[in-house]
Design an enzyme around this catalytic site. Structure first.
Site, short mmCIF file in Angstrom:
data_model
loop_
_atom_site.label_atom_id
_atom_site.label_comp_id
_atom_site.label_asym_id
_atom_site.label_seq_id
_atom_site.Cartn_x
_atom_site.Cartn_y
_atom_site.Cartn_z
N TYR A 76 0.82 -1.22 0.00
CA TYR A 76 0.00 0.00 0.00
C TYR A 76 0.85 1.27 0.00
CZ TYR A 76 -4.41 -2.44 0.17
OH TYR A 76 -5.49 -3.21 -0.17
N ASN A 93 -13.01 3.36 -5.32
CA ASN A 93 -11.58 3.54 -5.53
C ASN A 93 -10.91 4.19 -4.33
OD1 ASN A 93 -12.12 2.50 -8.00
ND2 ASN A 93 -12.02 4.45 -9.09
N VAL A 94 -9.67 3.79 -4.11
CA VAL A 94 -8.92 4.34 -2.99
C VAL A 94 -7.92 5.41 -3.48
CG1 VAL A 94 -9.25 2.34 -1.51
CG2 VAL A 94 -7.28 2.38 -3.05
N HIS A 106 -14.64 2.51 0.18
CA HIS A 106 -13.62 1.50 0.51
C HIS A 106 -12.36 2.10 1.12
CE1 HIS A 106 -15.43 -1.74 -2.42
NE2 HIS A 106 -16.10 -1.63 -1.29
N CYS A 162 -5.72 4.24 12.70
CA CYS A 162 -4.99 3.77 13.88
C CYS A 162 -5.72 2.60 14.53
CB CYS A 162 -4.83 4.91 14.89
SG CYS A 162 -3.92 4.39 16.37
N CYS A 177 0.85 7.85 15.59
CA CYS A 177 -0.51 8.28 15.25
C CYS A 177 -0.69 9.73 15.67
CB CYS A 177 -1.54 7.40 15.97
SG CYS A 177 -3.23 8.02 15.83
N CYS A 226 -3.47 9.77 18.74
CA CYS A 226 -3.25 9.27 20.11
C CYS A 226 -1.78 9.16 20.48
CB CYS A 226 -3.95 7.91 20.30
SG CYS A 226 -3.17 6.56 19.39
N SER A 228 -16.64 -4.08 -11.94
CA SER A 228 -16.96 -5.43 -12.41
C SER A 228 -18.20 -6.01 -11.75
CB SER A 228 -15.76 -6.35 -12.13
OG SER A 228 -15.52 -6.42 -10.74
N LEU A 282 -16.33 -1.08 -19.78
CA LEU A 282 -15.61 -1.64 -20.93
C LEU A 282 -16.16 -3.00 -21.33
CD1 LEU A 282 -13.23 -0.76 -22.72
CD2 LEU A 282 -11.71 -2.00 -21.16
P1 OAD Z 1 -12.40 -4.53 -10.96
O1 OAD Z 1 -10.96 -4.63 -11.33
O2 OAD Z 1 -13.03 -5.73 -10.35
O3 OAD Z 1 -13.25 -4.17 -12.27
C1 OAD Z 1 -12.88 -3.12 -13.11
C2 OAD Z 1 -13.93 -2.97 -14.22
O4 OAD Z 1 -13.58 -1.86 -15.01
C3 OAD Z 1 -14.04 -4.18 -15.15
O5 OAD Z 1 -15.42 -4.52 -15.33
C4 OAD Z 1 -13.43 -3.67 -16.46
O6 OAD Z 1 -14.08 -4.21 -17.60
C5 OAD Z 1 -13.72 -2.19 -16.37
N1 OAD Z 1 -12.78 -1.34 -17.11
C6 OAD Z 1 -11.46 -1.53 -17.33
N2 OAD Z 1 -10.94 -0.52 -18.04
C7 OAD Z 1 -11.97 0.35 -18.28
C8 OAD Z 1 -12.08 1.59 -18.96
N3 OAD Z 1 -11.04 2.17 -19.55
N4 OAD Z 1 -13.29 2.18 -18.99
C9 OAD Z 1 -14.38 1.62 -18.39
N5 OAD Z 1 -14.33 0.46 -17.74
C10 OAD Z 1 -13.14 -0.18 -17.68
O7 OAD Z 1 -12.55 -3.25 -10.03
P2 OAD Z 1 -13.74 -2.84 -9.05
O8 OAD Z 1 -15.05 -3.28 -9.61
O9 OAD Z 1 -13.57 -1.41 -8.75
O10 OAD Z 1 -11.85 -3.25 -2.95
O11 OAD Z 1 -13.41 -3.70 -7.77
C11 OAD Z 1 -14.22 -3.58 -6.64
C12 OAD Z 1 -13.41 -3.72 -5.39
O12 OAD Z 1 -12.66 -4.94 -5.44
C13 OAD Z 1 -12.36 -2.66 -5.21
O13 OAD Z 1 -12.85 -1.45 -4.64
C14 OAD Z 1 -11.38 -3.32 -4.30
C15 OAD Z 1 -11.39 -4.75 -4.79
O14 OAD Z 1 -11.30 -5.70 -3.81
C16 OAD Z 1 -10.97 -2.93 -1.98
O15 OAD Z 1 -9.80 -2.70 -2.18
C17 OAD Z 1 -11.55 -2.86 -0.63
#
Ligand code: OAD
Length: 233
Positions: free
Chosen positions: A56, A92-93, A109, A117, A136, A139, A178, A203
Site C-alpha cells: 500500500y 476507488n482508494v 472502501h 490507527c 498516530c 493518540c 466489475s 468496458l
Molecule cells: P475490478 O478490477 O473488479 O473491475 C474493473 C472494471 O472496469 C471491469 O469490469 C473492467 O471491464 C472495467 N474497465 C477496465 N478498463 C476500463 C475503462 N477504460 N473504462 C471503463 N471500464 C473499464 O474493479 P472494481 O469493480 O472497482 O476493494 O473492484 C471492486 C473492489 O474490489 C475494489 O474497490 C477493491 C477490490 O477488492 C478494496 O480494495 C476494498
C-alpha cells in the site's frame, strides 16, 4: 419515467484505468502481481505486515505519477453544474475524483491518502509511508497505523448515507466496476427497487449487467464525457 433530480453514481477501478492505475481483476486475475485476497484482508495484514504495508505504500506513492482523466473531469463538471442532488460513491482508494474537482463524493472502501490507527480508531490524512511504524497524530502511539482501506470482511464507510441516497435516486449510474464485490454490486438492485432508472458504463458487461435498464460498452474516457454532455443539455 420520472423526472431526474437526484443522481447517484458508483465508480470502480475502470474509471481510473485510463489514468494508468491497474484494475483489481485484470486479464491475469491479479492486482499488481497479487491476488486481491492475499493483500486486502485483516488476516493478510496480521500474517505479513511488511508485505501489506509495503504494497500500500507503493500504491500511495504511485498516485504522484498519475493524473485524473476525461471521465473524472466530466464527473467533476457534472458535480459543479447539476442543480439537483448528486452523490459520487467511489470504490476507488485513489484521489483522482477530488483532484479533478469533484466534491459531492465519498470513498466507501477507504483512501490511500489516509491512515487508520488500530489503537484509537482515528483516521488521519497521510502522504508518507506506513512501513516504518510512524506515530498516530491522534493518540501519539506508534506502530498502530495501517492503510485506511476497507479490507474484505470489514464494513464499508458511510453505508447509511449511501442507502438513503439510493432510496432517493431518480438515476443510478455505475461506471467502471466489475460488480464482483458486495455491497456495491447490489446498489443497482436497491436503486431500481426504489424506482430509479439505471445505467451502466463499462468496458465489458459487468456481473450484474442484466440488472440495468441500459448498458453502454466502451472506455470511460469516452462514454462518461458523452453521457455528462447529454444529461446537462
Ligand atoms: P475490478 O478490477 O473488479 O473491475 C474493473 C472494471 O472496469 C471491469 O469490469 C473492467 O471491464 C472495467 N474497465 C477496465 N478498463 C476500463 C475503462 N477504460 N473504462 C471503463 N471500464 C473499464 O474493479 P472494481 O469493480 O472497482 O476493494 O473492484 C471492486 C473492489 O474490489 C475494489 O474497490 C477493491 C477490490 O477488492 C478494496 O480494495 C476494498
Amino acid at each position: 419515467m420520472r423526472e431526474i433530480e437526484n443522481i447517484v453514481i458508483l465508480t470502480g477501478a475502470g474509471i481510473s484505468a485510463e489514468s494508468g492505475l491497474a484494475t483489481f481483476r485484470g486479464p491475469d486475475g491479479l492486482w499488481e502481481g497479487h491476488r486481491v485476497e492475499d493483500i486486502c484482508t485483516p488476516q493478510a495484514l496480521a500474517r505479513d505486515p511488511v508485505l501489506v504495508q509495503t504494497f500500500y505504500d507503493a500504491r500511495r506513492a504511485a498516485l504522484a505519477t498519475v493524473e485524473p482523466n476525461a471521465a473524472h473531469r466530466a464527473l467533476a463538471k457534472l458535480d459543479a453544474e447539476w442543480p439537483g442532488e448528486l452523490l459520487i460513491v467511489t470504490q476507488n482508494v485513489d484521489d483522482l475524483h477530488e483532484r479533478a474537482g469533484a466534491s459531492r463524493m465519498l470513498h466507501m472502501h477507504g483512501e490511500l491518502k489516509s491512515a487508520l490507527c488500530r489503537r484509537c480508531g482515528g483516521r488521519s490524512a497521510w502522504e508518507a509511508t506506513l512501513i516504518d511504524g510512524p506515530t498516530c497524530p491522534e493518540c501519539a502511539s506508534s506502530g498502530g497505523l495501517r492503510p485506511d482501506i476497507v479490507f474484505f470482511g470489514e464494513m464499508p464507510y458511510q453505508m447509511e448515507r449511501i442507502e438513503t441516497a439510493l432510496e432517493d435516486a431518480d438515476l443510478f449510474v455505475s461506471i467502471g466496476t466489475s460488480g464482483a464485490v458486495y455491497p456495491a454490486a447490489g446498489f443497482v438492485q436497491t436503486a431500481r427497487h426504489y424506482g430509479a432508472r439505471t445505467l451502466e458504463l463499462n468496458l465489458d458487461p459487468s456481473a450484474g449487467s442484466h440488472f440495468f435498464h441500459e448498458t453502454r460498452i466502451g472506455p470511460a474516457g469516452e462514454l462518461v464525457p458523452a453521457w455528462v454532455a447529454e444529461i446537462l443539455s
